[in-house]
Each structure stands twice: as structure tokens, then as C-alpha cells.
Design an enzyme around this catalytic site. Structure first.
Site, short mmCIF file in Angstrom:
data_model
loop_
_atom_site.label_atom_id
_atom_site.label_comp_id
_atom_site.label_asym_id
_atom_site.label_seq_id
_atom_site.Cartn_x
_atom_site.Cartn_y
_atom_site.Cartn_z
N LYS A 1 -15.70 8.32 16.17
CA LYS A 1 -15.98 9.39 15.43
C LYS A 1 -16.32 10.99 16.72
O LYS A 1 -15.47 11.69 16.38
CB LYS A 1 -16.70 9.92 14.42
CG LYS A 1 -16.63 8.40 13.54
CD LYS A 1 -15.41 9.16 12.49
CE LYS A 1 -14.06 8.20 12.24
NZ LYS A 1 -12.80 9.05 11.64
N ARG B 1 0.63 -1.05 0.12
CA ARG B 1 -0.55 -0.04 -0.20
C ARG B 1 0.51 1.23 -0.12
O ARG B 1 0.39 2.14 -0.59
CB ARG B 1 -0.69 -0.15 1.28
CG ARG B 1 -1.82 -0.89 1.04
CD ARG B 1 -3.32 -0.87 0.01
NE ARG B 1 -4.13 0.09 0.13
CZ ARG B 1 -4.23 0.91 -0.55
NH1 ARG B 1 -3.95 0.37 -2.39
NH2 ARG B 1 -5.44 1.49 -0.45
N TYR C 1 -19.18 2.44 15.06
CA TYR C 1 -18.19 3.90 14.15
C TYR C 1 -18.81 5.07 14.93
O TYR C 1 -17.51 5.91 14.50
CB TYR C 1 -18.85 3.88 12.79
CG TYR C 1 -18.34 4.72 11.84
CD1 TYR C 1 -16.62 4.56 11.22
CD2 TYR C 1 -19.35 5.69 11.70
CE1 TYR C 1 -16.50 5.97 10.16
CE2 TYR C 1 -18.75 6.83 10.38
CZ TYR C 1 -17.26 7.05 10.30
OH TYR C 1 -16.49 7.55 8.83
N1 LIG Z 1 -16.25 8.83 2.80
C1 LIG Z 1 -17.46 9.22 3.97
O1 LIG Z 1 -18.22 9.23 3.42
C2 LIG Z 1 -16.97 9.77 5.84
C3 LIG Z 1 -17.36 10.58 6.04
C4 LIG Z 1 -17.02 10.82 7.62
C5 LIG Z 1 -15.67 10.64 7.81
N2 LIG Z 1 -15.08 10.31 7.11
C6 LIG Z 1 -13.78 9.86 7.26
O2 LIG Z 1 -12.88 10.56 6.22
C7 LIG Z 1 -11.57 9.21 7.17
C8 LIG Z 1 -11.12 9.30 5.42
O3 LIG Z 1 -11.87 7.68 5.05
P1 LIG Z 1 -11.88 7.89 3.18
O4 LIG Z 1 -13.52 7.92 3.61
O5 LIG Z 1 -11.17 8.69 3.02
O6 LIG Z 1 -12.36 6.08 3.59
P2 LIG Z 1 -11.19 5.64 2.90
O7 LIG Z 1 -11.36 5.30 1.72
O8 LIG Z 1 -11.79 3.90 3.70
O9 LIG Z 1 -9.89 5.62 3.33
C9 LIG Z 1 -9.38 4.90 4.36
C10 LIG Z 1 -7.98 4.83 4.91
O10 LIG Z 1 -7.21 4.47 5.99
C11 LIG Z 1 -6.65 3.38 5.82
N3 LIG Z 1 -6.24 2.60 6.61
C12 LIG Z 1 -7.80 1.76 7.69
N4 LIG Z 1 -6.84 1.25 8.04
C13 LIG Z 1 -5.99 1.19 8.24
C14 LIG Z 1 -5.04 0.08 8.99
N5 LIG Z 1 -5.39 -0.26 9.82
N6 LIG Z 1 -3.90 1.03 9.44
C15 LIG Z 1 -3.21 1.54 8.43
N7 LIG Z 1 -4.62 2.57 7.37
C16 LIG Z 1 -5.54 2.23 7.10
C17 LIG Z 1 -6.91 3.25 4.15
O11 LIG Z 1 -5.85 2.32 4.50
P3 LIG Z 1 -6.67 1.35 2.83
O12 LIG Z 1 -6.15 1.82 1.38
O13 LIG Z 1 -5.09 0.11 2.36
O14 LIG Z 1 -7.59 0.09 3.10
C18 LIG Z 1 -6.94 4.38 3.62
O15 LIG Z 1 -6.53 4.58 3.15
C19 LIG Z 1 -11.70 8.01 7.79
O16 LIG Z 1 -11.31 8.80 9.13
C20 LIG Z 1 -13.19 8.21 7.25
O17 LIG Z 1 -13.61 8.51 9.28
C21 LIG Z 1 -15.79 9.47 6.24
#
Ligand SMILES: NC(=O)c1ccc[n+]([C@@H]2O[C@H](COP(=O)([O-])OP(=O)(O)OC[C@H]3O[C@@H](n4cnc5c(N)ncnc54)[C@H](OP(=O)(O)O)[C@@H]3O)[C@@H](O)[C@H]2O)c1
Length: 242
Positions: free
Chosen positions: A142, A22, A138
Site C-alpha cells: 500500500k 466474476r 500488505y
Molecule cells: N476494506 C478495507 O478496510 C480497506 C482498507 C484500506 C484499503 N483498502 C483497499 O481498497 C481496495 C479495495 O478493497 P476491498 O476492501 O473492496 O476488498 P475486496 O472486497 O476483497 O475486493 C477486492 C477486489 O479486488 C479483486 N481482486 C483481488 N485479486 C484479484 C486478481 N488477482 N485479479 C483481479 N481482481 C482481483 C477482487 O476480486 P474477487 O472479488 O474476484 O476476489 C475484488 O473485486 C484494495 O486496494 C484495498 O487494499 C481496503
């Protein structure tokens, strides 16, 4: 996307990924990044090691705590440390990294509008007594992110420390049907990390798309903030520097 924005603005950016594969993919996706640190945040040991790698690179102006896992886990998945996966990645890892990374000038924490549904009792953080509820776990995590952000803002007055929600956007977590603006979803964290605009140089703020937004009143409760920090210290064995 936030990394690409910052690189395009001429900033030096270090990425983070869970494993070497990754890490290569992250570097390929964000051309011009200076480096990538590696560590799986489900593991306390690997999270500590990621912080060590960060500190070996020098002092940072800003750290964005972005990594997270979503609300779709159908059962309590235990990490190698025996903790629920969601709690380990979304709550404990940002605490450990905050505590162990040399203090930057700014800290940014990714929360979610769902933090308003988080359980402010902070009871049973390890989900050992309650029946598992992935959506609740979740939301709880948050809320924890905002509590940590506001606790650090209060404890470290020299650091600009804020939280935000990116909107429901079509990332891997958000899924393809997410209705909010994906571009806007990455902008606020980059802006809070580097902008010199008065609106961005605040602390203990909560934001959505570059604008302040109300956080849950629970997140402002100092005793609750302190209880969470204390629980994170006990779960991780990592002290938060004064
Ligand atoms: N998307 C939404 O609608 C939304 C809404 C509200 C808040 N958020 C927040 O925004 C932030 C980013 O989320 P996103 O939407 O971009 O989600 P995402 O596309 O699933 O990306 C999450 C990131 O976290 C990494 N990650 C997860 N578990 C990990 C671990 N054990 N060790 C290291 N890295 C890890 C993932 O790595 P991998 O790619 O290798 O899995 C990925 O780079 C999060 O904190 C989420 O709670 C998102």
C-alpha cells in the site's frame, strides 16, 4: 459500489474482473456498466491482456486502480511468475496497467492507512530473503501504491493522479467487524475520477473521505519513487512510457 455511483451519475463505466464468472457477477452487480474486461492480476500475462482489452474499448477519462488482496496470507504464495501474490496484485498490476493502458485524464490508486507502516527501504520486494509477514507485505504494497501514484503525478503532469485510503470498511477484505462507513469508503475514488470541484481536480494528493490527508513522507521521496518504478519495470518487463 464506486461503479454504481458513477453509473448513477450518468458516466460510462467499464468494470474489471479476474475471470468470466466474476465478470458476469460484476455486470449483474453494477447494472448499466458498458462492459467488463477480464484478467487475473496475479499473472503478468493476464494483466497485460486486461490492458489490451481496455485499450480496445477506446480512450478512458479515468482509471481507478482498486483491486487488491489483504494482509491475511499465512505464507509466501508464489504466482505463476514466481512473485509474492500480494506484491503481484497490489503493486505490480497497477504499475503494468498504468504503463500499458492509453493515458487517461485521471488516475486513482487505492492505498490504505497501513501504508504508513510500509517498508521504505524497498529491500527484498519479492520476499526471498525475509521471513514472510503477511501484514507487513500488505503495508509495503500500500506504500508502493502511493509511491506509484506520486511518481506518475510527477512524470505525467497532464494527468490528475491521486491516491486514497477508504477507511477500514466491511468489504470481503475488511471483514464484517470493520468500523468505518462503507458508503463513504467508495465515494472518494468516484469523486476523484470525475468531479470538477477544485478540491478533486488536483494531482499528487492523498485523500480520505473526500478530504486531503497526509501521506507518509516516504511516499514523497523522488529517489524512492524512481527505485520502485525501476523495480516494477524489471519484475514485469514493461516500460513506463515517458
Ligand atoms: N476494506 C478495507 O478496510 C480497506 C482498507 C484500506 C484499503 N483498502 C483497499 O481498497 C481496495 C479495495 O478493497 P476491498 O476492501 O473492496 O476488498 P475486496 O472486497 O476483497 O475486493 C477486492 C477486489 O479486488 C479483486 N481482486 C483481488 N485479486 C484479484 C486478481 N488477482 N485479479 C483481479 N481482481 C482481483 C477482487 O476480486 P474477487 O472479488 O474476484 O476476489 C475484488 O473485486 C484494495 O486496494 C484495498 O487494499 C481496503
Amino acid at each position: 459500489m464506486a461503479a454504481r455511483l458513477l453509473i448513477a451519475q450518468g458516466h460510462e463505466v467499464v468494470l474489471h474482473a479476474r475471470d468470466p464468472q466474476r465478470a458476469r457477477e460484476a455486470l449483474a452487480a453494477a447494472a448499466g456498466a458498458r462492459a467488463v474486461v477480464v484478467g487475473d492480476l496475479t499473472s503478468i500475462a493476464q494483466t497485460r491482456e486486461a490492458a489490451r482489452q481496455v485499450n480496445a474499448l477506446g480512450a478512458f477519462d479515468a482509471v481507478i486502480h482498486n483491486a487488491g488482496v489483504g494482509n491475511r496470507e499465512p505464507r509466501r504464495i508464489a504466482t505463476e511468475d514466481g512473485l509474492p501474490h500480494v506484491f503481484a496484485v497490489n503493486t505490480l498490476a497497477p504499475y503494468i496497467l498504468t504503463a500499458l493502458i492509453r493515458r487517461p485524464k485521471r488516475l486513482v490508486y487505492l492505498s490504505s492507512g497501513l501504508h504508513h507502516s510500509g517498508d521504505a527501504s524497498l529491500q527484498d520486494l519479492a520476499w526471498e530473503q525475509r521471513p514472510w509477514d503477511g501484514a507487513q507485505a500488505y503495508s509495503d504494497s500500500k506504500l508502493h501504491d502511493v509511491l506509484i501514484a506520486f511518481a506518475i503525478a510527477r512524470r505525467w503532469p497532464g494527468v490528475l493522479c491521486n491516491a486514497l485510503e477508504p477507511g477500514w470498511v466491511a468489504t470481503k477484505m475488511g471483514g464484517p467487524a470493520a468500523p468505518d462507513d462503507l458508503e463513504a469508503g467508495s465515494r472518494t475514488q468516484a469523486w476523484l475520477a470525475v468531479s470538477s470541484e477544485p478540491a478533486a481536480t488536483v494531482t499528487a494528493g492523498y485523500f480520505y473521505h473526500l478530504r486531503p490527508r497526509s501521506a507518509s513522507p516516504a511516499a514523497l521521496e523522488v529517489p524512492l519513487q524512481e527505485r520502485l518504478l525501476d523495480a516494477c519495470r524489471r519484475f514485469s518487463g514493461v516500460d513506463l512510457p515517458v
